[in-house]
Design an enzyme around this catalytic site. Structure first.
Site, PDB file in Angstrom:
ATOM      1  N   GLU A 211      -0.358   6.818   1.793  1.00  0.00           N
ATOM      2  CA  GLU A 211      -1.547   7.050   0.794  1.00  0.00           C
ATOM      3  C   GLU A 211      -2.611   7.323   1.810  1.00  0.00           C
ATOM      4  O   GLU A 211      -2.663   6.572   2.977  1.00  0.00           O
ATOM      5  CB  GLU A 211      -1.994   5.475   0.071  1.00  0.00           C
TER       6      GLU A 211
ATOM      7  N   HIS B  57      -3.206  -9.338  -2.506  1.00  0.00           N
ATOM      8  CA  HIS B  57      -3.834  -8.208  -2.992  1.00  0.00           C
ATOM      9  C   HIS B  57      -2.404  -6.977  -2.875  1.00  0.00           C
ATOM     10  O   HIS B  57      -2.547  -6.422  -4.273  1.00  0.00           O
ATOM     11  CB  HIS B  57      -4.650  -7.731  -1.639  1.00  0.00           C
ATOM     12  N   GLU B  58      -1.738  -7.108  -2.162  1.00  0.00           N
ATOM     13  CA  GLU B  58      -0.872  -5.879  -2.210  1.00  0.00           C
ATOM     14  C   GLU B  58       0.272  -6.115  -3.212  1.00  0.00           C
ATOM     15  O   GLU B  58       0.798  -5.264  -3.925  1.00  0.00           O
ATOM     16  CB  GLU B  58      -0.091  -5.916  -0.886  1.00  0.00           C
TER      17      GLU B  58
END
Length: 884
Positions: free
Chosen positions: A164, A335-336
């Protein structure tokens, strides 16, 4: 992805609805912008069969890929993404009885594409493009990359991927855009004694000659190319079954004891997300994979089923990990894991809507963590993140949460504090406005409707609106996501009668720099509270509003601080709030401090109003409020650097913070609140920065003891002591820290210690740190941190060094992130002359399409310079009047 040090960016205020790119496989309806660099829509991928053989020693990669694709419109050319990959052989087979001739291959380095031209037109239908190719293994987190680390047996090398936003094209020729989803089959030839990892479990292993083996993984679900993952190395895995999902933490050999904390966190969070999203995690396994080293730009990446983390962001070592580290690991894991739904299962159609991934994951990390650790008060801590976003959002150069993205360099710039922190802040406001149950119901509808697909933001509002009758979210949400800037709610009148307060409120725009054109306008949800009384809610627009609140007393305009706006009070009410600071909730105390600081910095309020709040805090104030206030004073001290009034200001800081520090002391007390450790570190960092004599002397005493016996310092005290000594280092101290870095027993410690070698206030030692960064001694992923340390005190020195050594430094940075590096260094400055330096560097080294962050950091420097020249004199007058 979890981004480090979100950039201080800003854009001019404009209000418009953003058109969305239309891909043939998607439902998005608006046409693509002519300037957008995207692949043609006439050919789309269905499945990739990838076979790769990395050579870790030679840093090379060979591969084969068969891409099953669909030709949707007749064409004689297939174009896909390719960067640093050479196609050795290409062929196409298809629906026609006769085979298609081998194509001619051409490359475009600017657009990072490879084109395959055929002698005859390809009719619509299904084909298979087969490619043999070779490429490179990088030494920074881009494509397939190598991380080296030390063990008692010598140096080792592990391989990982980071794709990403647009680096899958460095691993395999592919359609490297989020909207071009496909399934992936990955096979790797690797040393037989190494563990191979990917998104899915291993399907088959075949022994090969020469100490090798071939590992084939199960096919992935339909997903975007940037989520594909491969890891190879001397790893160990600890795991457990969580509701039928094999959840594991993968570490380099010998580190399993440090993995337990993250594994426990993942085991808590996964069932919570299954329930919240209304759809169970869809893959058979979920790995949290720890890699040594670091990055200037990110700490973790949400590859579906194989989340990559740098070690310091997932491993907890009681010997060196602080309370802040523990909380950060938990929230980063949260979060991930949130991305496994918001981002991986449902993905934005194009980078315009990146916030659908990152804003939601940033909000969800707090929501999930607060579920299991309410004592950490994550929503209170989040107010600091929101404040950072509002500071950026009020300056020239800010951008809407949803902004047009033309190419991958611009996409990389979108990973910023507006996308993450403003995104999270407005989601919290939206949830508070419609109610948690209605909001969750809408999110569940959205996930169910778009699983394995791509979306734009309006797809989400369309699912939430029906779940919240009477409070349609889309109109409010459009105002906060499609235009930049910060609303300002101003109290214009208040009257107390018959046991209630009648308020008149007006809306304006808070702006550090005058917005171009007319000020923006919002429909802003506002919650007002009378201290000791009741609350009232309203949606306030340009016309303002009148509302009545039960009770008479000081009024809080943003009670609970869920709203994304500045609050401006009548003078008498501001005085009352200041006098009653101790009666406010911790959220509203910090909200008042945040607003008064921001308003003082632009001259709406006097600097004394902000500085007067510190002495009103006492031992009853929440540790997070104290911690944030200490950080604000440290930042203002950096603006004061080399200014005549700095000594007077530092005397104020010492008087404001020392009593609270004396109360909590250097060392943790049995049973103390976990957040007291965070407050203690913030107080010591600020007192150490201003050169408080007692703090400096004690830090040096503890450092000397540490050199003789590392066990003499607790983890929290160790980090603080080393920071203070590094900042005020003598040449001997610097040499001792350098020696500690070279001998560090773990990669996390080595990275931290090398980073300290750029922190010295002594400019000669700062220069030694810069020279060390390009000496080849620190790892390529660690060396840039030294330069960043220098930039915090000497941004001009750091920027000059980067300009002079750019060929070396650029090779240490991820290719798509190089355009941000110099601007990120310059943001620490408060000297307007730095703008010319940064612009000159950009003109020479950064493509025009990727200079957005340069413009934004120019505005940051100008803002800090104005504070120095225009607002510090006001602070000096107040300080003098207080006897400093």
């Amino acid at each position: 992805m979890t981004v480090l040090q979100p950039s201080q960016m800003t854009f001019k205020a404009i209000r418009r609805i953003i058109g969305f790119i239309a891909l043939s496989a998607l439902a998005a309806s608006a046409p693509a912008q002519a300037a957008r660099v995207i692949l043609p829509a006439d050919v789309t991928p269905d499945h990739y069969e990838i076979v790769v053989t990395p050579d870790a020693g030679a840093l090379t990669l060979t591969g084969k890929v068969r891409i099953d694709l669909t030709v949707r419109a007749a064409t004689s050319r297939i174009v896909l993404n390719d960067a640093d990959i050479v196609i050795d052989r290409a062929s196409l087979s298809g629906d026609a009885a006769a085979p298609v001739a081998s194509p001619a291959v051409s490359y475009d380095d600017k657009t990072e594409t490879a084109s395959f031209s055929f002698a005859r037109t390809l009719a619509p239908g299904h084909y298979a493009l087969s490619l043999d190719y070779h490429g490179k293994i990088y030494q920074q987190a881009s494509g397939l990359f190598a991380l080296d680390y030390q063990t008692p047996a010598g140096s080792r090398r592990a391989l990982f991927t980071q794709f990403e936003n647009s680096d899958a094209r460095r691993f395999v020729p592919c359609w490297d855009e989020p909207g071009r989803k496909a399934t992936f089959s990955l096979t790797v030839t690797a040393p037989a004694d190494q563990m191979a990892l990917s998104n899915m479990p291993v399907a088959q292993t075949t022994a090969l000659a020469g100490g090798l083996r071939r590992v084939r993984f199960q096919d992935t679900p339909k997903m975007s190319s940037y989520l594909l993952f491969l890891g190879l190395g001397d790893f160990e895995r600890v795991h457990r079954d969580v509701g039928g999902v094999d959840v594991g933490v993968v570490v380099k050999r010998g580190d399993t004891a440090r993995a337990a904390y993250a594994l426990d966190a993942a085991a808590h969070i996964l069932p919570y997300y299954d329930s919240y999203f209304g759809k169970p995690y869809p893959l058979p396994k979920l790995d949290l994979i720890a890699g040594p080293g670091s990055s200037q730009f990110f700490s973790a990446m949400e590859n579906w089923g194989a989340i990559f983390f740098f070690e310091s962001d997932v491993l907890v070592d009681p010997r060196v990990s602080t309370e802040s580290d523990r909380q950060d690991v938990y929230t980063t894991v949260s979060h991930e894991m949130a991305h496994q739904w918001f981002g991986d299962l449902v993905t934005m159609a194009w980078w315009d809507d990146l916030w659908l991934n990152e804003g939601f994951a940033s909000w969800m990390e707090n929501k999930a963590t607060d579920q299991f650790h309410p004592e950490w008060k994550l929503w209170l801590q989040e107010l600091g993140e929101k404040e950072g976003a509002m500071q950026v959002d009020a300056r020239a150069g800010t951008h809407p949460i949803i902004e047009p993205i033309d190419d991958v360099l611009q996409a990389n710039e979108a990973f910023d504090t507006i996308t993450y922190s403003k995104g999270a802040a407005v989601i919290r406001m939206f949830e508070a406005y419609v109610g948690p149950d209605a909001f969750r119901a809408g999110v569940r509808r959205y996930i169910a409707a778009h699983a394995y697909g791509n979306t734009v933001t309006d797809d989400l509002w369309r699912e939430i609106d029906p779940a919240s009758p009477g409070k349609p979210l889309s109109a409010v949400a459009h105002d906060f996501t499609l235009q930049p800037g910060v609303p300002m709610i101003r109290e214009t009148a208040d009257v107390c009668r018959n046991g209630q307060t009648d308020l008149t409120l007006a809306e304006d725009q808070f702006a550090v720099d005058a917005p171009a054109g007319n000020p923006a306008a919002w429909q802003a949800p506002v919650t007002v509270k009378v201290i000791g009384g009741g609350t009232a809610q309203a949606v306030i627009g340009q016309a303002g509003a009148r509302l009545s609140v039960p009770g008479c007393g000081p009024v809080v305009l943003n009670a609970g601080q869920a709203g994304y706006f500045r609050s401006v009070y009548l003078p008498k009410d501001l005085t009352a709030l200041t006098d009653h600071l101790g009666d406010l909730t911790a959220d509203d105390q910090l909200g008042l401090i945040n607003d008064e600081r921001a308003l003082a910095y632009v001259g709406v309020q006097p600097m004394g109003g902000f500085l007067a709040l510190g002495p009103k805090l006492d031992e009853k104030a929440d540790p997070i409020v104290w911690s944030q206030y200490a950080k604000y004073l440290a930042d203002l001290d950096r603006i004061y650097d080399d200014q005549p009034g700095q000594g007077r200001f530092r005397a104020y800081v010492s008087r404001a913070l020392t009593p609270e520090f004396v109360r909590v002391g250097w060392d943790a007390k049995p049973g103390e609140d976990a957040n007291v450790a965070i407050m203690r570190a913030s107080l010591l960092d600020t007192l150490g920065q201003i050169g408080a004599p007692d703090v400096g002397a004690e830090a040096r005493r503890r450092f000397d003891a540490y050199l003789k016996d590392p066990a003499s310092l607790s983890a929290g005290a160790r980090r603080t002591v080393l920071n203070i000594v590094a900042q005020h280092a003598t040449p001997q101290d610097w040499d001792q820290l350098h020696d500690l870095a070279k001998r560090a027993p773990t990669e996390v410690e080595r990275s931290q210690l090398y980073g300290l070698l750029g922190r010295a206030e002594d400019p000669v030692l700062a220069r030694r740190g810069l020279d060390l960064a390009v000496s080849g001694e620190p790892a390529p992923t660690v060396a840039p941190n030294i330069v960043d340390g220098v930039a915090q005190r000497y941004p001009a020195m750091a920027l000059d060094f980067v300009a002079a050594n750019w060929p070396k430094l650029r090779e240490m940075l991820e290719p798509d992130s190089r355009s941000q590096y110099a601007a990120d260094l310059a943001r620490h400055g408060a000297d307007a002359a730095l703008i010319a330096k940064l612009d000159a560097f950009a003109a020479k080294n950064i493509p025009a399409s990727a200079q957005g962050e340069v413009r934004r950091e120019d505005a940051t420097i100008a803002y800090r310079a104005r504070i120095r020249s225009q607002r510090l004199p006001d602070a000096d007058r107040w300080l003098a009047g207080q006897g400093f």
